[in-house]
Design a protein around this motif. Structure first.
Motif, PDB file in Angstrom:
ATOM      1  N   ARG B  16       0.836  -1.219   0.000  1.00  0.00           N
ATOM      2  CA  ARG B  16       0.000   0.000   0.000  1.00  0.00           C
ATOM      3  C   ARG B  16       0.862   1.256   0.000  1.00  0.00           C
ATOM      4  O   ARG B  16       0.583   2.217  -0.710  1.00  0.00           O
ATOM      5  CB  ARG B  16      -0.903   0.026   1.241  1.00  0.00           C
ATOM      6  CG  ARG B  16      -2.175  -0.746   1.047  1.00  0.00           C
ATOM      7  CD  ARG B  16      -3.007  -0.655   2.290  1.00  0.00           C
ATOM      8  NE  ARG B  16      -4.320  -1.218   2.079  1.00  0.00           N
ATOM      9  CZ  ARG B  16      -5.040  -1.802   3.032  1.00  0.00           C
ATOM     10  NH1 ARG B  16      -4.560  -1.912   4.253  1.00  0.00           N
ATOM     11  NH2 ARG B  16      -6.224  -2.272   2.759  1.00  0.00           N
ATOM     12  N   ILE B  19       2.221   1.786  -3.408  1.00  0.00           N
ATOM     13  CA  ILE B  19       1.181   2.291  -4.334  1.00  0.00           C
ATOM     14  C   ILE B  19       0.888   3.760  -4.050  1.00  0.00           C
ATOM     15  O   ILE B  19       0.803   4.602  -4.955  1.00  0.00           O
ATOM     16  CB  ILE B  19      -0.114   1.452  -4.192  1.00  0.00           C
ATOM     17  CG1 ILE B  19       0.134   0.020  -4.676  1.00  0.00           C
ATOM     18  CG2 ILE B  19      -1.256   2.081  -4.982  1.00  0.00           C
ATOM     19  CD1 ILE B  19      -0.973  -0.954  -4.315  1.00  0.00           C
ATOM     20  N   LEU B  20       0.781   4.054  -2.747  1.00  0.00           N
ATOM     21  CA  LEU B  20       0.468   5.445  -2.385  1.00  0.00           C
ATOM     22  C   LEU B  20       1.581   6.398  -2.803  1.00  0.00           C
ATOM     23  O   LEU B  20       1.326   7.516  -3.262  1.00  0.00           O
ATOM     24  CB  LEU B  20       0.205   5.548  -0.876  1.00  0.00           C
ATOM     25  CG  LEU B  20      -1.151   4.984  -0.446  1.00  0.00           C
ATOM     26  CD1 LEU B  20      -1.233   4.863   1.075  1.00  0.00           C
ATOM     27  CD2 LEU B  20      -2.303   5.855  -0.951  1.00  0.00           C
ATOM     28  N   ARG B  22       3.542   6.009  -5.325  1.00  0.00           N
ATOM     29  CA  ARG B  22       3.421   6.189  -6.773  1.00  0.00           C
ATOM     30  C   ARG B  22       2.292   7.179  -7.087  1.00  0.00           C
ATOM     31  O   ARG B  22       2.433   8.065  -7.922  1.00  0.00           O
ATOM     32  CB  ARG B  22       3.114   4.831  -7.405  1.00  0.00           C
ATOM     33  CG  ARG B  22       3.509   4.761  -8.883  1.00  0.00           C
ATOM     34  CD  ARG B  22       3.386   3.345  -9.401  1.00  0.00           C
ATOM     35  NE  ARG B  22       2.036   2.813  -9.291  1.00  0.00           N
ATOM     36  CZ  ARG B  22       1.734   1.633  -8.752  1.00  0.00           C
ATOM     37  NH1 ARG B  22       2.687   0.860  -8.258  1.00  0.00           N
ATOM     38  NH2 ARG B  22       0.483   1.217  -8.698  1.00  0.00           N
ATOM     39  N   MET B  23       1.191   6.998  -6.363  1.00  0.00           N
ATOM     40  CA  MET B  23       0.052   7.906  -6.569  1.00  0.00           C
ATOM     41  C   MET B  23       0.422   9.343  -6.244  1.00  0.00           C
ATOM     42  O   MET B  23       0.064  10.282  -6.960  1.00  0.00           O
ATOM     43  CB  MET B  23      -1.129   7.487  -5.683  1.00  0.00           C
ATOM     44  CG  MET B  23      -1.921   6.334  -6.238  1.00  0.00           C
ATOM     45  SD  MET B  23      -3.293   5.987  -5.129  1.00  0.00           S
ATOM     46  CE  MET B  23      -4.370   5.084  -6.210  1.00  0.00           C
ATOM     47  N   ARG B  27       0.232  12.393  -8.701  1.00  0.00           N
ATOM     48  CA  ARG B  27      -0.588  13.566  -8.376  1.00  0.00           C
ATOM     49  C   ARG B  27       0.264  14.833  -8.320  1.00  0.00           C
ATOM     50  O   ARG B  27      -0.163  15.907  -8.745  1.00  0.00           O
ATOM     51  CB  ARG B  27      -1.288  13.379  -7.023  1.00  0.00           C
ATOM     52  CG  ARG B  27      -2.413  12.387  -7.059  1.00  0.00           C
ATOM     53  CD  ARG B  27      -3.625  12.966  -7.799  1.00  0.00           C
ATOM     54  NE  ARG B  27      -4.614  11.944  -8.077  1.00  0.00           N
ATOM     55  CZ  ARG B  27      -5.622  11.644  -7.285  1.00  0.00           C
ATOM     56  NH1 ARG B  27      -5.778  12.295  -6.162  1.00  0.00           N
ATOM     57  NH2 ARG B  27      -6.466  10.695  -7.604  1.00  0.00           N
TER      58      ARG B  27
END
Lengths: 196, 429
Positions: B16, B19-20, B22-23, B27
């Motif tokens: 997680r 992924i976060l 990367r997000m 963003r």
């Protein structure tokens, strides 16, 4: 469906029945999503329905009851993320009337990919309203739980009579709502879920 | 079992986080790009707002000015930071009254108003829209078009119409004066000749009288009468009186002829004696320069030029009047007189006329505006700002010639009119 709902489902199961139950639920559920859910992500609705359906099977509870309990659990968590949009209303019906025009608009601003349901509320009296819910996801059980959670947030109980349901082929789920001022203290979330 | 569950949860938590991260990176990049686009859009809109030729005023519902553009600052002569926050009522009480009474969804065009600027009241025409934008409080947007130039234009037009009437009247009077002036002149010349003849006869009578015998009575009476009428004086002064009378008659006739020639509309191009036109112009304009300048003429041997005589007369008059005014302006408070010099010569297939003055000269800052319509440096009511613009149009557009000037500030200016000897229209056909 946004990842925040999947994370709340995890918390709901873990808090109510333990981490092992959630791990078992994940293990026995075939999901389209192969990676862990994260709050800002968007995932297939079918994954949520599959998880909820398997949870109902594992806990030996009706799916509707699980979704309602989950909705009731979710409301305070979701409301805490946008307090200014909830606490600016003095009563439940006024808040419900603002969901489509304010809350869903703000959700779409923050998350342009989000698909929000249609939520039409007509106040028919000081404490009564007619509600029409429409969503491709057809999660009326989850919505009913959110409704109860919202009522509790405003210190009221909500009594609703369902006239039509999308699961029975209707275009939308329609309800008559009656709001009662709450006298008893709210029950605990885990308790509600266990009872549901 | 618990350890397995724990390690799965840990593994999921680590994924997680990845992924976060990367997000967040995605963003952040999106945010950066959006911010750049937003800044560009903002700069573009700000610039657009700023360069808009119309004055813009954004007014809050409480009557305070929220924003102004550069045109408003220039129009009112007040810096933007002094305007923002100020009650709009201080600029126009009438506008504020209208905004208060108009409601939340008002819109109006062609609203005539008068704004209070630093230099006094400014006539404006407004377009007003009241809006409730998606972001922020409801506002009134007021766009103002400055009407000063238009008012000035209307004033000048009325003035020009008045002048035209006066011109027509003058031409009519000139025509009416012409006939009596002719018989006054003829009769004066007749009387002049007759008096000369009578004087010759009187001389003969006197010579004869000196040689004949006459009784003392009549001789005395003749001598007394000669004394009484002052014959010597009459002999000396009457011819002078006739000469001056005829000179006056000639001058009036010249002026009348010049006025008639000047006022002649001339709908077609005719072969025109430019030197004569210059002389006529000097006659008509004499009153404008006679107290301030001495005239020097140097007219060359030039051919007739096909032109609209009336229009060219107007051009020469404009140049002479401007020259006289420049000289007058320069010599204010001085005893000296200026020089107004008119020359003409042939330059190949062109006739060139120059009108020079020893006036103020023209500052470089206004050179580019000199032939603009309604541009004038003279005070209100003094100049129409049309003279040079019309002259330019007449010389360049109507005659295919050119009009230019050379000037030295403080020393003087020379305008050069260059006209083709061959009509460009004729040669083309």
């Amino acid at each position: 469906m946004k990842g925040v709902v999947f994370n709340l489902l995890e918390a709901f199961v873990c808090e109510g029945w333990g981490d092992e139950v959630y791990e078992a639920l994940l293990e026995r559920t075939e999901l389209e999503t192969q990676e862990p859910f994260v709050g800002p992500g968007t995932y297939p609705d079918s994954d949520l329905v599959a998880l909820a359906s398997n949870a109902a099977l594992m806990l030996d509870l009706p799916l509707g009851a699980v979704l309602r309990a989950f909705g009731e659990y979710c409301f305070p968590q979701l409301a805490a993320k946008v307090p200014m949009l909830v606490d600016s209303h003095s009563d439940l019906i006024s808040f419900l009337q603002s969901i489509d025009s304010v809350l869903h608009v703000e959700v779409r601003k923050l998350m342009p990919q989000a698909v929000t349901p249609t939520f039409l509320v007509d106040r028919t009296g000081p404490d009564t309203a007619r509600l029409a819910y429409h969503s491709e996801r057809r999660l009326c059980g989850f919505m009913e739980g959110l409704l109860v959670g919202a009522g509790r947030h405003f210190g009221t109980d909500v009594e609703f009579t369902k006239h039509s349901c999308m699961h029975q082929g209707a275009a939308s789920c329609e309800y008559d709502l009656v709001v009662h001022v709450q006298h008893a203290l709210p029950t605990s979330i885990a308790g509600t879920a266990a009872q549901g | 079992m618990t350890t397995v569950v724990g390690s799965r949860r840990l593994e999921r938590a680590e994924k997680r986080v990845a992924i976060l991260e990367r997000m967040i990176e995605d963003r952040t990049r999106d945010l950066f790009l959006s911010n750049e686009r937003l800044q560009r859009a903002n700069a573009y809109l700000t610039e657009l707002y700023s360069i808009l030729p119309e004055s813009l005023l954004v007014v809050r519902f409480d009557g305070s000015i929220r924003d102004v553009n550069d045109a408003t600052v220039e129009l009112l002569g007040v810096p933007a930071d002094e305007l923002v926050g100020r009650p709009v009522e201080s600029i126009s009480a009438r506008l504020w009254e209208w905004l208060v009474s108009s409601g939340d969804d008002a819109r109006v065009d062609e609203f005539e108003d008068e704004w209070q600027g630093v230099g006094g009241p400014i006539p404006v025409v407004l377009s007003i829209a009241t809006a409730s934008p998606k972001v922020g409080q409801p506002i009134h947007v007021v766009a103002a078009a400055d009407q000063r130039e238009r008012r000035q234009l209307e004033l000048e037009l009325r003035h020009a119409q008045k002048l035209e009437s006066v011109g027509q009247l003058a031409a009519g009077i000139a025509h009416e004066i012409n006939t009596p002036m002719q018989f006054i002149g003829d009769n004066a010349r007749f009387l002049q000749g007759s008096f000369t003849d009578l004087l010759s006869l009187v001389d003969l009578y006197r010579d004869t009288l000196a040689t004949v015998e006459l009784a003392s009575g009549p001789r005395t009476r003749i001598a007394e009468l000669e004394d009484e009428v002052d014959l010597e004086f009459l002999q000396q002064r009457v011819p002078q009186a006739f000469a001056r009378t005829l000179e006056g008659v000639d001058r009036v006739s010249t002026i009348v002829s010049a006025m008639k020639a000047f006022a002649h509309p001339g709908h077609d191009k005719v072969a025109t004696d430019i030197n004569l036109a210059l002389q006529t112009t000097l006659t008509v304009a004499r009153n404008e320069y006679k107290y301030v300048a001495d005239v020097v003429t140097d007219f060359g041997d030039i051919p007739l030029v096909p032109c609209y005589a009336g229009d060219m007369n107007q051009v020469f008059l404009n140049l002479v009047l401007n020259a006289a005014q420049a000289i007058e302006e320069r010599n204010v408070g001085r005893e000296e007189r200026g020089a107004l010099t008119l020359r003409s010569w042939r330059d190949g297939e062109f006739v060139v006329v120059s009108v020079s003055d020893t006036g103020t000269g023209i500052p470089e800052a206004i050179h580019h505006r000199l032939f603009e319509p309604f541009f004038t440096t003279k005070p209100v009511g003094k100049g129409t700002g049309q003279g040079l613009a019309i002259s330019y149009a007449v010389v360049v557009e109507k005659h295919g010639g050119s009009l230019r000037f050379e000037t030295t500030p403080g020393e003087g200016t020379t305008f050069f009119v260059r006209l083709p000897i061959q009509d460009p229209g004729t040669s083309l056909s």
